[in-house]
Design a protein around this motif. Sequence first.
Motif, mmCIF file in Angstrom:
data_model
loop_
_atom_site.group_PDB
_atom_site.id
_atom_site.type_symbol
_atom_site.label_atom_id
_atom_site.label_comp_id
_atom_site.label_asym_id
_atom_site.label_seq_id
_atom_site.Cartn_x
_atom_site.Cartn_y
_atom_site.Cartn_z
ATOM 1 N N ASN A 170 -8.976 -11.384 -2.095
ATOM 2 C CA ASN A 170 -9.838 -10.853 -1.145
ATOM 3 C C ASN A 170 -10.229 -11.682 -0.030
ATOM 4 N N ASP A 178 0.626 -1.222 -0.032
ATOM 5 C CA ASP A 178 0.157 -0.159 -0.023
ATOM 6 C C ASP A 178 0.826 1.337 -0.017
ATOM 7 N N LYS A 235 -4.764 -9.808 -0.450
ATOM 8 C CA LYS A 235 -5.067 -9.078 -1.271
ATOM 9 C C LYS A 235 -5.357 -9.335 -2.722
#
Length: 493
Positions: free
Chosen positions: A212, A118, A209
């Motif tokens: 999900n 991120d 990620k």
Amino acid sequence: MKRNFSLLIIVLLFSNCKEKAKEVQNEPLSAIEYSMVNNANFILENPEINSVSIGIYKDGETHIGYYGEIDKGKNNLPNDNSLFEIASVTKSFTGIITAQAVLDGKIKVDDDIRTYLDDSYPNLVFEDRPIQIRDLLTHTSGIRRDFSVVLSKLFTLDATQEEKTNIVNYNSEDLQKDLKQYKLDRIPGSRYEYSPVVGPEILAMILEKVYNKSFSNLLNDQILNKADMNQTQLQLTTEESSNLVNSYTDEGLLVQPMPLPVKGAGAGLKSSIPDLIKYTKYLLDTDNPVINEMQKPLFNDVLEGDLYGYFWQLNDDGEFMHNGGTHGSTNWVIVSPEINAGFTVMFNSNGDTSGTLINNIANRILNDLENYPKKNAYFSVRKKIMENTNKGIEFYNKLKLEKLEDFDFEDSSMLNSIGYELLGHEQNEDAIKVFKLLVSEFPNEGNPYDSLGEAYYINEQYELSLKNYKKALELNPKNDNARNAIDEINKII
């Protein structure tokens, strides 16, 4: 010369093992039972080892054995409900999920890991080479085990309760915060350096990620449910925790279960022997593209001669393996598709001795499976020779004459190992007798002459030592041990 692969000098400290091998001539065991019982009893001669649990899957059949006792003096064997911390073997599960992600097109092994984080992380590059997915899978990322002050306490036996709590509370945000502060000092992908936690945990975050889904759900969906491993999990209920075996250091100190940091992707799973055998069965499915993918070589450690895939150590002959250990437990999972076999071996103790011994028994079991259905003559021959060398040699010759089809006599390390064990007991004359038998059995191998030369040298019979070392060097001109010994003897005589 002593060979490290399959032999170990061990002082015979006979403990009160709870299950002893049956005499070969009175009540024959199947080849796999014979291997399990005898290998376990051999290891339990060492007082540092509490219990040995073995599971073998071979040609569609499952074999499980439990030996010793979980807690010394309580006569409490492990059983099929016993749960063990499998520690770093957890990484092999993370590797399989990563292989699935590659096949699903979610990631590529050459991807820059920052693609999935991120923030920008400009610090995760060294000389224009970023850390890639493959580097995390092969312990070549350049991120060392001292990466985090909190996580470094995971490997400290005397961590305080506060430090253990900090480990349990250490989460993905903490990991990313520490990751931002880390400074690489080498090119990623250039050198192997084992990363117990950080690499797998970064991968777990990436996998969560791209799918999900939580890491625990990925474990269940992609491996545990498919392999019917219903006793394997990251978190245990209070009832399940009662099945988690006590674990000990080599010194007999009771060790608390290892705290579970971040996702548990590096060392968090608990499992049973029946479930680990289901795992080896799952891993032997050569029609499964995920299993084939996770065996692809990703890094060749030229210095050590080791090959690594998706967290798995690979061998040229198709075997793949992983081991794990906490402060009080250690285990191996080894799979050999070529012989349609896989096995696990587990100690509820750990330390220098336990670590050496579990490598020893894993090597022996693998050898036994490779020689299946022949049995390893080592155990019965060793027993007889240690009782009386002359009668033991007679027993060896008789067993070879009468049971050649049942026992393997083609491995020279058997007599070599026994000879060195006698040397370890300072029974030099007896060792010489065994090494002379070894030379007569394998006259075209250099190592037996090297071993006999060493025994003569220890016994101060230098002329005979020199003769055998010269023969060893003649048969193997690359034998530096023999060459150096010859130089030393020439200085004496």
